[in-house]
Enzyme design. Structure first.
Site, mmCIF file in Angstrom:
data_model
loop_
_atom_site.group_PDB
_atom_site.id
_atom_site.type_symbol
_atom_site.label_atom_id
_atom_site.label_comp_id
_atom_site.label_asym_id
_atom_site.label_seq_id
_atom_site.Cartn_x
_atom_site.Cartn_y
_atom_site.Cartn_z
ATOM 1 N N SER A 2 0.853 -1.188 0.000
ATOM 2 C CA SER A 2 0.000 0.000 0.000
ATOM 3 C C SER A 2 0.888 1.238 0.000
ATOM 4 C CB SER A 2 -0.843 -0.008 1.270
ATOM 5 O OG SER A 2 -1.273 1.290 1.575
ATOM 6 N N SER A 3 0.357 2.330 -0.557
ATOM 7 C CA SER A 3 1.164 3.556 -0.618
ATOM 8 C C SER A 3 1.372 4.177 0.762
ATOM 9 C CB SER A 3 0.518 4.568 -1.559
ATOM 10 O OG SER A 3 -0.767 4.918 -1.100
ATOM 11 N N CYS A 4 0.652 3.692 1.799
ATOM 12 C CA CYS A 4 0.834 4.281 3.134
ATOM 13 C C CYS A 4 2.125 3.817 3.799
ATOM 14 C CB CYS A 4 -0.356 3.990 4.028
ATOM 15 S SG CYS A 4 -0.473 2.271 4.469
#
Ligand code: GDP
Length: 328
Positions: free
Chosen positions: A127-129
Site C-alpha cells: 500500500s502507498s501508506c
C-alpha cells in the site's frame, strides 16, 4: 540477485523470459477481496485456467500449519498475495492491533510457506501508506524508510513494510523471485461500502447515493477536504499485477498509480456529479485528515511499459454502476 542494500524497482531485474503458461498453477490469496477478485477476473479473461482459490472457510490464512501444508501439497507456480486486512482511516486508527497482527501473520505464513514449498515466484501487494508521511511528492520507491509514518495507519504500514522486507530478504538469502507492488488508493467492484470501515471513495459513493434518494440538502465529508489522494480503478491494478507476472520481473518494489491526485473536496464533487446528487458539502473537522498527500511516482512501471487507463470520472461511473447492482 542484487548486491545493492535494497531491491527497489530495478530494470536490470527484467528478464525477457516468460516463465508461465496458461496452464500454470496460480494461487490467488484473497480472491474474494476487491484486488484478488479483479486479478481472478483478468487472469480468466486472459486464458489462465488453473487457478487455486480457497475461501476463508477452506483455508485460514492466519493458521501457519494449514497454510504451510496447503502450499507444500499444491506447489503453485505463482502466488498473488492479495489477502490482507484493509480499511479506511477510521478502521485503521481504531483496530490498530488487528491491522498489524492479521497482516503480519498472513504475510509470514504465505511467504515462508511459499519458500518452504519451493514456490519461486510471488507478487506481494502492499500500500502507498508505507512511505513516510511527509516525504517529497511524487513518492519514489526509494523513499521507503526515510522518515516517520502517518500515525492513523502506522500499524498497517509497518506490517506492509515487513512484507516488502520478507520478499527482499528471501530473495537475497534464498534466491527466490518475490516482487512487491505498492498500489495507491484503490476502488471498484467488491469494494467495502461500510461507512465506518471503508475508504473515502466508496464512502462518498454511498453517502451521495443515499443523500440523493432521501432528498437531502448536504453531504458530510470527513476532515477539511484539503488532503490530496490518488485513486486507481482496481481493474487497472489487476492489469499491472498480471503485467508484472508476465514480464518476468524477478525482484523489487513497484509503485502502481495513475500519476495524478485530487483533493478530497474535488473527489466529493466528482462523485456527486456522477451519482447525480445536487446538494452542498459539509466538512466534519472532528474527523482526522490523515496524511496531507500521497501521490506515487509511477516512472518505474511506465519504464517497463505499463500505464493506468481508466480516468477518475469513468472509474467512479463504473464503481457506482457496480454499487447499484451489487449493494443491497
Ligand atoms: P487514507 O487514505 O488512509 O487516509 O484513508 P481514507 O480513504 O479512509 O481517507 C482519505 C481521506 O478522505 C481522509 O482525509 C479522510 O478524512 C477523508 N474522508 C472524507 N470523507 C470520508 C469518509 O466518508 N470516509 C472516509 N474513510 N474518509 C473520508
Amino acid at each position: 540477485m542484487t548486491t545493492q542494500p535494497s531491491a527497489f524497482a530495478q530494470h536490470s531485474a527484467l528478464s525477457t523470459q516468460h516463465f508461465l503458461s496458461h496452464s500454470s498453477k496460480i494461487f490467488i490469496a484473497g480472491h474474494r477481496g476487491m484486488v484478488g477478485s479483479a486479478i481472478v477476473r483478468l487472469l480468466q479473461a486472459k486464458g489462465y485456467h488453473n487457478l487455486l482459490l480457497k475461501t476463508r472457510e477452506e483455508l485460514d490464512l492466519t493458521n501457519q500449519s494449514e497454510v504451510h501444508s496447503f502450499l507444500a501439497e499444491e506447489k503453485p507456480d505463482y502466488i498473488f498475495l492479495a489477502a490482507a486486512k484493509v480499511g479506511g482511516i477510521h478502521a485503521n486508527n481504531t483496530f490498530r492491533a488487528d491491522f498489524i497482527y492479521e497482516n503480519l501473520v498472513i504475510e509470514t505464513n504465505i511467504i515462508h510457506g511459499a519458500w518452504k514449498a519451493g514456490v519461486n515466484r510471488l507478487l506481494f501487494l502492499g500500500s502507498s501508506c508505507i512511505y513516510p508521511r511527509d516525504c517529497p511528492q511524487p513518492i519514489r520507491e526509494e523513499y521507503l524508510l526515510t522518515g516517520p509514518l502517518e500515525q492513523t495507519n502506522e500499524p498497517y504500514a509497518i506490517a506492509k513494510i515487513a512484507g516488502i522486507k520478507l520478499c527482499e530478504s528471501y530473495n537475497r538469502q534464498y534466491g527466490t523471485q518475490y516482487v512487491s507492488v505498492m498500489p495507491t488508493n484503490l476502488y471498484g467492484p467488491n469494494d467495502n461500502y461500510d461507512l465506518l470501515g471503508s475508504h473515502v471513495l466508496p464512502a462518498l459513493i454511498r453517502k451521495a447515493h443515499e443523500a440523493k434518494l432521501q432528498g437531502e440538502k448536504s453531504l458530510t465529508v470527513w476532515g477539511t477536504g484539503k488532503p490530496k489522494r490518488e485513486f486507481l480503478y482496481v481493474d487497472d491494478m489487476a492489469e499491472a499485477c498480471i503485467f508484472l507476472m508476465e514480464s518476468g520481473v524477478t525482484e523489487g518494489l513497484f509503485n502502481v498509480g495513475t500519476g495524478y491526485d485530487v483533493t478530497i473536496q474535488e473527489l466529493a464533487e466528482t462523485v456527486m456529479q456522477v451519482v447525480g446528487f445536487q446538494g452542498t458539502l459539509t466538512f466534519d473537522t472532528s474527523r482526522p485528515d490523515g496524511t496531507p498527500r500521497k501521490l506515487l511516482d509511477v516512472t518505474s512501471m511506465k519504464a517497463l511499459g505499463w500505464q493506468a487507463k481508466t480516468t477518475l470520472q469513468n472509474g467512479i461511473a463504473k464503481a457506482y454502476a457496480d454499487f447499484l447492482t451489487n449493494q443491497p
